[in-house]
Design a protein around this motif. Structure first.
Motif, short mmCIF file in Angstrom:
data_model
loop_
_atom_site.label_atom_id
_atom_site.label_comp_id
_atom_site.label_asym_id
_atom_site.label_seq_id
_atom_site.Cartn_x
_atom_site.Cartn_y
_atom_site.Cartn_z
N VAL A 116 0.70 -1.03 0.27
CA VAL A 116 0.05 0.35 -0.15
C VAL A 116 1.23 1.06 0.08
O VAL A 116 0.36 2.17 -0.80
CB VAL A 116 -1.26 0.15 0.84
CG1 VAL A 116 -1.36 1.10 1.19
CG2 VAL A 116 -1.46 -0.88 1.26
N TRP A 117 1.72 2.07 1.16
CA TRP A 117 2.48 2.47 1.01
C TRP A 117 3.66 2.61 -0.67
O TRP A 117 3.37 4.07 -0.50
CB TRP A 117 3.74 2.38 1.97
CG TRP A 117 5.15 3.44 2.19
CD1 TRP A 117 4.48 4.05 2.79
CD2 TRP A 117 5.77 3.20 1.56
NE1 TRP A 117 5.77 5.26 2.62
CE2 TRP A 117 6.90 4.22 1.90
CE3 TRP A 117 6.80 2.60 0.84
CZ2 TRP A 117 8.30 5.38 1.56
CZ3 TRP A 117 8.01 2.78 -0.25
CH2 TRP A 117 8.66 3.61 0.93
N VAL A 118 4.09 1.56 -1.31
CA VAL A 118 4.81 1.85 -2.44
C VAL A 118 3.64 2.35 -3.76
O VAL A 118 3.91 3.07 -4.10
CB VAL A 118 5.04 0.37 -2.55
CG1 VAL A 118 5.48 0.67 -4.42
CG2 VAL A 118 6.05 -0.68 -1.85
N PHE A 148 -3.82 -10.81 -14.40
CA PHE A 148 -4.38 -10.89 -12.40
C PHE A 148 -4.31 -9.02 -11.75
O PHE A 148 -5.26 -8.56 -12.00
CB PHE A 148 -3.71 -11.31 -11.19
CG PHE A 148 -4.21 -12.80 -11.77
CD1 PHE A 148 -4.77 -13.21 -10.98
CD2 PHE A 148 -3.38 -13.87 -12.82
CE1 PHE A 148 -6.12 -14.72 -11.01
CE2 PHE A 148 -4.03 -15.32 -12.99
CZ PHE A 148 -5.12 -15.77 -11.59
N ILE A 149 -3.37 -8.02 -12.35
CA ILE A 149 -3.51 -7.02 -11.74
C ILE A 149 -4.11 -6.20 -12.92
O ILE A 149 -5.22 -5.40 -11.80
CB ILE A 149 -1.80 -6.34 -12.27
CG1 ILE A 149 -0.78 -7.14 -10.30
CG2 ILE A 149 -1.73 -4.72 -11.05
CD1 ILE A 149 -0.09 -6.86 -10.30
N ALA A 152 -4.30 -8.33 -5.26
CA ALA A 152 -3.90 -8.76 -5.98
C ALA A 152 -2.32 -9.04 -6.05
O ALA A 152 -1.33 -9.39 -6.90
CB ALA A 152 -4.22 -8.50 -7.59
N GLY A 153 -1.30 -7.28 -5.90
CA GLY A 153 -0.60 -6.78 -5.79
C GLY A 153 0.55 -8.10 -4.81
O GLY A 153 1.81 -8.32 -5.46
N ARG A 154 -0.36 -7.95 -4.03
CA ARG A 154 0.85 -9.06 -2.40
C ARG A 154 1.34 -10.43 -3.21
O ARG A 154 1.44 -11.48 -3.08
CB ARG A 154 -0.33 -9.01 -1.53
CG ARG A 154 -0.46 -9.93 -0.40
CD ARG A 154 -1.03 -9.83 0.83
NE ARG A 154 -0.42 -10.87 1.53
CZ ARG A 154 -1.32 -12.00 2.04
NH1 ARG A 154 -2.42 -12.39 0.70
NH2 ARG A 154 -1.69 -13.63 2.75
N THR A 166 5.79 -5.55 -12.47
CA THR A 166 4.04 -5.87 -12.11
C THR A 166 4.17 -4.63 -11.37
O THR A 166 3.30 -3.96 -11.26
CB THR A 166 3.90 -7.20 -12.09
OG1 THR A 166 4.13 -7.54 -11.20
CG2 THR A 166 3.67 -7.54 -13.46
N GLN A 167 4.83 -4.75 -9.97
CA GLN A 167 4.71 -3.89 -8.58
C GLN A 167 5.67 -2.98 -9.04
O GLN A 167 3.99 -2.06 -8.37
CB GLN A 167 5.90 -4.41 -8.56
CG GLN A 167 5.26 -5.89 -7.15
CD GLN A 167 4.11 -6.35 -6.58
OE1 GLN A 167 3.81 -4.68 -6.38
NE2 GLN A 167 4.17 -7.54 -6.44
#
Length: 767
Positions: free
Chosen positions: A3-5, A248-249, A275-277, A319-320
């Motif tokens: 979330v911070w990122v 997915f993201i 989804a990122g996690r 992707t992140q």
């Protein structure tokens, strides 16, 4: 953390974009030359094996490197002994011998040995040893223009030629596979997302991931040997994972936007927290699954493993960060150029409709028969693996008309060229030419000569069968007095090292040749006399021994690491165990299919390959490691959503059904795309690449169908709440260190569906 990122990415999206463009330019420049940096000669052998040490000693101390290039000279008009043929051949060979890149040239015209003449007398061959200074491949390429003759037809083979052809074929196969896969994947993404902008994002992330990985491989190759084979593995893993993760993201981001199209920042945060996690766990899972390859001593496996790990991590990070930046910039424009209207659910409950929802409840209704029937089917598919045979890669992995053809013609058309040579490096106590060591060598050679299948032995004491041990001891006391003896001493001995060559009538990969090597190694010798057996047969035997010794430890590392990671994700001890067991089931079926297709040759006409009656020995290792990781990829996607829903509802059956409904289409789409990307490498003309590409593609398809659709819901239904069981101390530990993401604001679940219940409140939106 995520979330911070995502907050930082959204706030600084334009600076992030500039940095990403700069990294992309650098990656393209650095990665475009990766083929020139990688080593096409990286062998599949244990550097500490007896056969490897024997070859190293013989090559360095006796300057007796194996043949690099074979020239097969032929003429339909002239015999090899005719003056016209002989003149043309000697001119050609003299020109090559004068080249600084050539160390030696051996032929019929320099030895007058009938072994160099074909049975039809219209063919002969010459053996070239290429200088090792600089690079052998470059040295070979420098002499290629000299290999021409107006009179003779020339076929070229040998180890260096095979390496060059292998490298060139890899480049061609990579280009061809991408030319097939990318357009098809692009079209499928367009239909999956229903829009052009959303469909382009996974392809952009895939391209960024591949070029970034190529750039890192270019750097890595400056410090260690990296096989060119790693490029193909990098390409299909990087593109496949990047597309999977992006799929997915992007899907989750579009889903989150439907709650509030004005809140792009919030949608991005919720997407990356969920989804990122899952993608983060998936990337770690794939990378950890490949760690087992790093414990193999064979450089080929280690370099491929390291390249694949880098690829998985780069795809996950891309992707992140990169995809998150593009989503932050696009916002609602992610749905631009769409061809269909989309619906969003306003109600807080998901309707119990949809194909996947109904399928999961049907499966759970008949859990025991479905589970047993699927396991039996997978076992039947895997049964051909019970008669699997393995071999080491040689020139026969290349397509017809390559260097392998020359070797086959040598075996068929020339006398005494069949079978194999077993080179033995013998370390002695003191000079190998001393009377005592010659006496030991004489007795040792006699034991070799009487072994079944041995056609002859070349050594210091085999120069002339009429000579006795006493004769040899007298002659080698002053070898300079006899030119023939001096030549033998130079050829077979150097200080405390001597070489013995056993000529066997059996082919190198036969059981008889393997038995001969084992019998040679079993011969008892006195102290101070240390024989090390090398040659192709010994290489293969040592490779099998090394793989057999390393595989259990590699599996243990992979399983333990995956078990710990999935526990940190789910907080359960049962879920990791179940995931590992199910993956092994699907991979067993994959191995059976590989034996049926490639070893038994049932599809060689359709797939355009020539079966060699066995599988490449490293193939199952690579297929297991890569497919295990990619299969875990989908397991993480599914478990992540089921766990999220179970935490919300506390209802195991409902969580399974809704989890499958929400991810079923995505997992199936992702698996289809991944299988297409990987399966495109099944068109390779190199048998190793073809087996790997098709094997991984089959594993993905079986995992996404039989395992995810049938075994997972049936087993999770039978286990019930035991799915999430862990001892109390571990539950407490997971509460403290479990890898999970939380949001400050809880939002009602939203899902896109195709089948809408009449009483479900929906709002039409044009996107």
């Amino acid at each position: 953390m995520l979330v911070w990122v995502s907050k930082k990415v959204y706030r600084w999206r334009w600076p992030f974009l500039v940095a990403i463009l700069a990294v992309t330019i650098i990656a393209v420049i650095a990665g475009s030359g990766v083929f020139d940096m990688l080593d096409s000669s990286v062998g599949i052998r244990d550097p500490n094996a007896q056969s490897t040490l024997a070859e190293k000693l013989i090559n360095t101390k006796l300057n007796a490197a194996s043949v690099d290039v074979i020239l097969l000279l032929s003429s339909t008009r002239y015999a090899a002994t005719d003056p016209v043929f002989a003149h043309a051949a000697t001119q050609l060979l003299a020109r090559l011998k004068a080249a600084p890149q050539v160390v030696s040239v051996t032929s019929y015209y320099s030895t007058q040995s009938a072994d160099f003449l074909a049975q039809n007398k219209h063919e002969t061959f010459a053996l070239l040893q290429i200088a090792a200074q600089g690079d052998k491949t470059r040295n070979y390429n420098a002499i290629v223009p000299l290999i021409v003759s107006p009179v003779l037809h020339i076929d070229i083979g040998g180890a260096i030629v095979a390496q060059v052809q292998f490298n060139n074929q890899l480049k061609n196969d990579l280009t061809f596979a991408e030319a097939i896969a990318l357009p098809i994947v692009g079209i499928l993404l367009f239909f999956i997302f229903g829009g052009l902008v959303a469909a382009l994002l996974p392809l952009l992330i895939g391209g960024f991931s591949i070029m970034s990985t190529f750039a890192l491989l270019d750097i890595l190759a400056r410090f260690m040997d990296v096989s060119t084979f790693a490029v193909d593995v990098t390409a299909f893993i990087g593109l496949g994972l990047a597309i999977d993760y992006s799929l997915f993201i992007v899907a989750r981001f579009r889903e989150e936007l439907l709650q509030d199209e004005q809140d792009v920042a919030g949608a991005l945060q919720r997407t990356m927290a969920t989804a990122g996690r899952t993608v983060l766990f998936s990337g770690l899972t794939v990378g950890i699954s490949l760690i087992g390859l790093l414990i193999f001593p064979e450089i080929l496996l280690r370099s491929i493993g390291l390249a694949a790990i880098i690829t998985a991590v780069v795809a996950m990070l891309a992707t992140q960060v990169v995809l998150a930046t593009l989503l932050a910039l696009l916002g609602t424009r992610i749905n631009a150029l769409s061809l269909r209207r989309r619906r969003k659910i306003v109600a807080s409950q998901v309707p119990n409709t949809g194909m996947w929802y109904r399928l999961s409840y049907t499966v759970m209704r008949f859990s025991i028969p479905v589970m047993l029937g699927t396991i039996v089917l997978l076992a039947l598919l895997g049964s051909p693996f019970l008669h699997a045979k393995f071999s080491t890669a040689s020139e026969n992995v290349l397509p017809p008309g390559s260097a392998a053809t020359v070797n086959q013609r040598l075996l068929n058309d020339f006398p005494n060229q069949g079978g194999t040579s077993i080179d033995i490096a013998v370390r002695t106590s003191g000079s190998a030419l001393s009377p005592a060591n010659l006496a030991t060598l004489y007795a040792y050679v006699h034991k070799l000569q009487v072994l079944p299948g041995v056609r002859g032995v070349d050594s210091l004491v085999s120069v002339d069968p009429r000579l006795s041990l006493t004769n040899y001891q007298q002659m080698y006391a002053q070898p300079s007095l006899n030119p023939q003896v001096a030549l033998a001493a130079k050829q077979f001995a150097n200080q405390d090292l001597t070489k013995v060559t056993v000529n066997s009538s059996d082919t190198f990969d036969s059981a008889a040749a393997t038995s001969t090597v084992q019998k040679i190694r079993a011969i008892e010798v006195p102290a101070g006399f240390v024989p090390m057996v090398g040659g192709d047969t010994a290489d293969q035997l040592d490779l099998f021994t090394s793989l057999t010794a390393s595989i259990p430890y590699a599996l243990l590392i992979m399983i333990v690491a995956i078990f710990i990671l999935l526990f940190l994700m789910t907080g359960s001890l049962i879920m990791p165990f179940k995931a590992i067991i199910l993956n092994i089931f699907s991979l067993t079926a994959t191995f059976g299919a590989l034996v049926w297709i490639f070893q038994d040759g049932h599809l060689q006409g359709l797939l355009d390959f020539q079966s060699v009656g066995s599988l490449d020995s490293t193939g199952p290792v690579l297929v297991f490691a890569i497919a295990f990781g990619l299969s875990m990829d989908y397991e993480v996607f599914l478990l992540g959503r089921i766990k999220e829903l179970f935490d919300q509802t506390g209802d195991n059956r409902k969580a399974v059904a809704l989890g499958l409904q929400r991810t079923g289409q995505l997992i199936t789409s992702a698996a289809l795309l991944q299988a297409l990307v990987v399966g495109a490498f099944g068109t390779s003309k190199i048998l190793q690449v073809q087996q790997l590409g098709l094997g991984v593609a089959l594993a993905i398809v079986m995992d996404a169908t039989l395992v995810r659709m049938l075994l997972v819901p049936s087993m999770m239904n039978l286990l019930g709440k035991w799915n999430w069981w862990a001892p109390r101390p571990l539950r407490v530990l997971w509460q403290r260190i479990g890898l999970r993401e939380t949001l400050a604001i809880e939002v009602p679940p939203v899902v896109l569906v195709n089948d809408m219940s009449p009483d479900t409140q929906v709002e039409e939106t044009s996107v």
